[in-house]
Design an enzyme around this catalytic site. Structure first.
Site, mmCIF file in Angstrom:
data_model
loop_
_atom_site.group_PDB
_atom_site.id
_atom_site.type_symbol
_atom_site.label_atom_id
_atom_site.label_comp_id
_atom_site.label_asym_id
_atom_site.label_seq_id
_atom_site.Cartn_x
_atom_site.Cartn_y
_atom_site.Cartn_z
ATOM 1 N N TYR A 21 0.839 -1.120 0.009
ATOM 2 C CA TYR A 21 0.144 -0.097 -0.040
ATOM 3 C C TYR A 21 0.711 1.058 0.045
ATOM 4 O O TYR A 21 0.478 1.969 0.863
ATOM 5 C CB TYR A 21 -0.913 -0.129 1.368
ATOM 6 C CG TYR A 21 -1.496 -1.451 1.438
ATOM 7 C CD1 TYR A 21 -2.530 -1.786 0.675
ATOM 8 C CD2 TYR A 21 -1.255 -2.111 2.540
ATOM 9 C CE1 TYR A 21 -3.177 -2.902 0.796
ATOM 10 C CE2 TYR A 21 -1.833 -3.527 2.766
ATOM 11 C CZ TYR A 21 -2.861 -3.787 1.737
ATOM 12 O OH TYR A 21 -3.342 -5.129 1.862
ATOM 13 N N TYR A 173 -12.377 -8.125 5.697
ATOM 14 C CA TYR A 173 -11.061 -8.081 5.064
ATOM 15 C C TYR A 173 -10.874 -9.408 4.423
ATOM 16 O O TYR A 173 -10.648 -10.299 5.064
ATOM 17 C CB TYR A 173 -9.886 -7.430 5.797
ATOM 18 C CG TYR A 173 -8.777 -7.552 4.853
ATOM 19 C CD1 TYR A 173 -8.469 -6.689 3.660
ATOM 20 C CD2 TYR A 173 -7.748 -8.588 4.823
ATOM 21 C CE1 TYR A 173 -7.308 -6.854 2.841
ATOM 22 C CE2 TYR A 173 -6.665 -8.854 3.922
ATOM 23 C CZ TYR A 173 -6.383 -7.811 3.194
ATOM 24 O OH TYR A 173 -5.493 -7.774 1.916
ATOM 25 N N ASP A 275 -13.713 -17.473 6.454
ATOM 26 C CA ASP A 275 -12.531 -17.106 6.244
ATOM 27 C C ASP A 275 -11.639 -17.195 7.530
ATOM 28 O O ASP A 275 -11.703 -15.999 8.275
ATOM 29 C CB ASP A 275 -12.325 -15.668 5.536
ATOM 30 C CG ASP A 275 -10.923 -15.038 5.360
ATOM 31 O OD1 ASP A 275 -10.066 -15.559 5.932
ATOM 32 O OD2 ASP A 275 -10.819 -13.938 4.577
ATOM 33 N N LYS A 304 -2.160 -17.738 6.622
ATOM 34 C CA LYS A 304 -1.143 -16.859 7.347
ATOM 35 C C LYS A 304 -0.191 -17.826 8.509
ATOM 36 O O LYS A 304 0.680 -18.048 8.069
ATOM 37 C CB LYS A 304 -2.147 -15.811 8.377
ATOM 38 C CG LYS A 304 -2.561 -14.878 7.454
ATOM 39 C CD LYS A 304 -2.710 -13.383 8.436
ATOM 40 C CE LYS A 304 -2.488 -11.957 7.364
ATOM 41 N NZ LYS A 304 -3.949 -11.863 6.915
HETATM 42 C C1 LIG Z 1 -4.246 -11.849 5.493
HETATM 43 C C2 LIG Z 1 -5.822 -12.020 5.166
HETATM 44 C C3 LIG Z 1 -6.143 -12.425 3.893
HETATM 45 C C4 LIG Z 1 -5.206 -12.578 2.897
HETATM 46 O O1 LIG Z 1 -4.089 -13.387 2.845
HETATM 47 P P1 LIG Z 1 -2.727 -13.139 1.899
HETATM 48 O O2 LIG Z 1 -1.844 -14.240 2.457
HETATM 49 O O3 LIG Z 1 -2.397 -11.720 2.365
HETATM 50 O O4 LIG Z 1 -3.313 -13.132 0.630
HETATM 51 C C5 LIG Z 1 -7.602 -12.869 3.741
HETATM 52 N N1 LIG Z 1 -8.349 -13.139 4.688
HETATM 53 C C6 LIG Z 1 -8.184 -12.642 5.973
HETATM 54 C C7 LIG Z 1 -9.245 -12.931 6.904
HETATM 55 C C8 LIG Z 1 -7.025 -12.193 6.199
HETATM 56 O O5 LIG Z 1 -6.495 -11.721 7.348
#
Ligand SMILES: *Cc1c(COP(=O)(O)O)cnc(C)c1O
Length: 456
Positions: A21, A173, A275, A304
Site C-alpha cells: 500500500y 477483509y 475465512d 497466515k
Molecule cells: C491476510 C488475510 C487474507 C489474505 O491473505 P494473503 O496471504 O495476504 O493473501 C484474507 N483473509 C483474511 C481474514 C486475512 O487476514
C-alpha cells in the site's frame, strides 16, 4: 548515518521497491531487518545503529512460534534434502498428504459439547469427524479466498441455480486480489476506486459486538434478514470472518450474528464460507473461531499462521457434499491449479508447526497472552485519545478516537525495543504465542506509552 552500504540499500529500496500500500512518489522508510530469532527482530535504525525489537505483529500474524524455531528449521532442512518443490499436477508427495491429514483431523466438527476442533483430545477420541474432508492447497490467503468463492460458484453453476452473488458483513477483509476485494468492506477496500470493475456483492450491517444487548442484536438481525430476503434467489454463499474481523478494523462480533448468517444462508440453499486466515490456529483463543461461533462452515480458508510464518501457504477445506457437487458439474472438477500448489517445503514446515501447536492442546499459551494483554493494555483506557481497548485470545487492540500518527508511534516503539505497525486508528498487537510474560509486559507498556506520548 555512517554506514554507506546500509544507506545505499535503503536508497535503492526507496527508488525501486513497492512496499504494501505504498506510493512511489513518497516512498516509505522501512527498517532493514538483518535477522530474527525467538520473538525478536534485529533492525537497523535510521542512524545506522542496531536494535533488537520484540515483534508485536508476529509478521502479520503468522509467526506464532517466533523466529528461527529449531523444529521448523529442522523440518525445512530435512525437506530441502529431498526436494523443495515439484508440480502437484499428476504428482503427489508425503508432506502434502500428511498436512492434509492433519488439517482434516483438526477441522471443526459438531459434538455434544458444541463445535470443537480435533486439537482437543476429547474430539480426537471418537466424537466423530469433521464434515470438512477435502483440502485444496493454495499459495496465499487471497488465492484461497478466490478458490473458496470459485467452489461456491461452481456448485451453483453445476446445479444451474443462477446464483452468483455473495453476501457478507461490513468491516471485513478477505485479501487484495479482485474476488476477495469484492467482499472486503466497501470503504476499507476502496470500492469507489473499482466501480464498474469489481462485481457488486451484498453487505449486511456490521454485526454487534459480543457484549451487545439483545435489542441491538435483534435490530441487526432484522436489517440483515430483510436485505438477504430481497436477494436470496441470487446468493451463492455467505462469506465472513467468524468472531473477529482482522485487517478490516480489528473488531470482535457476537457469535449469535454468525449463527444468524449461517441459518439464513442454509435456509435459502446458499453455502457458508468462513475465512479463518486471521483467526485460525488459536489466535482468538480456540483453534478455530468456528468453535466460538458454534457453526461448522461448508468451506473454510486457512493461511497466515499455517506455516508458522516461514513460507506462504494457504488451504481451503470443504465438505464432502461441496466437493461432490463441484465435481458433478459439467467442468468435472475444481478448475484451479496454481503453479506452486502444495509446495512440499511449505507443507513440511506447516506440518511441524501444527505438531508444535498440538503440544498445547488447551492453547494455554494463548490464554496466557489474553491475561497479559488485558492487564498490560488496561491503562490505555485512561488516556484521553483512546476510545476503546479490547482483547481476545492473542489479540490486543487500542482504538483511538482520531486517525493515528502511525509512523511516529512505530518509531517511538522501535526506540524502546518493540516492533508494531499501527493502521487507521488502531494500535494493535498479535504477539507470537511463545512471548514470555516479561516480554509481553514490556510490549504492552511500550504500546500504551507510545499512544500516550504521541496522542495524549
Ligand atoms: C491476510 C488475510 C487474507 C489474505 O491473505 P494473503 O496471504 O495476504 O493473501 C484474507 N483473509 C483474511 C481474514 C486475512 O487476514
Amino acid at each position: 548515518m555512517n554506514d554507506p552500504r546500509l544507506e545505499e540499500l535503503l536508497a535503492y529500496d526507496r527508488a525501486h521497491l513497492w512496499h504494501p500500500y505504498s506510493s512511489a512518489l513518497t516512498p516509505q522508510h522501512p527498517y532493514l531487518v538483518e535477522s530474527a530469532s525467538g520473538v525478536r527482530l534485529r533492525l537497523r535504525l535510521p542512524d545506522g545503529s542496531r536494535r533488537e525489537c520484540i515483534d508485536a505483529m508476529s509478521s502479520w500474524w503468522c509467526a506464532i512460534h517466533g523466529y528461527a524455531v529449531p523444529e521448523l528449521d529442522a523440518a525445512a532442512s530435512a525437506q530441502l534434502e529431498r526436494m523443495s518443490h515439484v508440480m502437484f499436477g499428476g504428482l503427489t508427495h508425503e508432506p502434502a498428504i500428511a498436512l492434509a491429514r492433519r488439517l482434516v483431523n483438526l477441522a471443526p466438527r459438531h459434538t455434544e459439547a458444541g463445535v470443537v476442533s480435533g486439537l482437543r483430545a476429547d474430539a480426537a477420541d471418537g466424537t466423530g469427524q469433521s464434515p470438512l474432508q477435502h483440502v485444496f492447497f493454495a499459495d496465499s490467503g487471497s488465492v484461497s479466498v478466490e478458490v473458496a468463492m470459485k467452489m461456491a460458484l461452481q456448485v451453483h453453476v453445476a446445479e444451474g441455480t443462477g446464483k452468483r452473488r455473495f453476501f457478507t458483513i461490513r468491516g471485513g477483509y478477505h485479501g487484495d486480489t479482485f474476488s476477495p476485494m469484492s467482499v472486503t468492506d466497501p470503504d476499507g477496500g476502496m470500492h469507489s476506486l473499482w466501480r464498474g470493475i469489481l462485481p457488486e456483492h451484498l453487505f449486511a450491517p456490521h454485526p454487534p459486538a459480543p457484549d451487545a444487548s439483545a435489542a441491538d442484536l435483534l435490530a441487526w438481525e432484522a436489517d440483515t434478514r430483510a436485505l438477504y430476503a430481497v436477494h436470496a434467489h441470487e446468493i451463492a454463499a455467505v462469506i465472513l470472518e467468524p468472531i473477529m474481523q482482522g485487517a478490516g478494523g480489528m473488531t470482535f462480533h457476537d457469535p449469535r450474528a454468525v449463527q444468524v448468517l449461517a441459518e439464513i444462508a442454509r435456509e435459502s440453499g446458499a453455502l457458508v464460507i468462513f475465512d479463518e486466515i486471521a483467526t485460525g490456529f488459536g489466535r482468538t483463543g480456540t483453534m478455530w473461531a468456528a468453535e466460538a461461533a458454534g457453526v461448522v462452515p461448508d468451506i473454510m480458508c486457512v493461511g497466515k499462521a499455517l506455516t508458522g510464518g516461514y513460507l506462504t501457504l494457504a488451504a481451503v477445506l470443504c465438505t464432502t457434499d461441496v466437493a461432490e457437487r463441484v465435481s458433478g458439474g459439467e467442468a468435472g472438477g475444481l478448475m484451479h491449479g496454481p503453479t506452486f500448489m502444495a509446495n512440499p517445503l511449505a507443507c513440511a514446515i506447516a506440518g511441524a508447526s501444527l505438531d508444535l501447536l498440538a503440544r498445547d492442546p488447551e492453547l494455554s499459551a494463548v490464554a496466557g497472552l489474553e491475561r497479559g494483554l488485558a492487564e498490560g493494555l488496561a491503562p490505555a483506557r485512561d488516556l484521553g485519545s483512546v476510545r476503546d481497548v479490547r482483547v481476545r485470545g492473542g489479540v490486543g487492540v487500542i482504538e483511538l478516537r482520531e486517525p493515528l500518527r502511525g509512523s511516529e508511534i512505530a518509531a517511538y516503539a522501535v526506540q524502546r525495543g518493540v516492533w508494531v505497525r499501527p493502521f487507521r486508528n488502531l494500535v494493535y498487537t498479535m504477539p507470537p504465542y511463545v512471548t514470555s510474560d516479561e516480554d509481553l509486559a514490556t510490549l504492552t507498556e511500550v504500546l500504551v506509552h507510545a499512544v500516550a506520548t504521541v496522542h495524549g
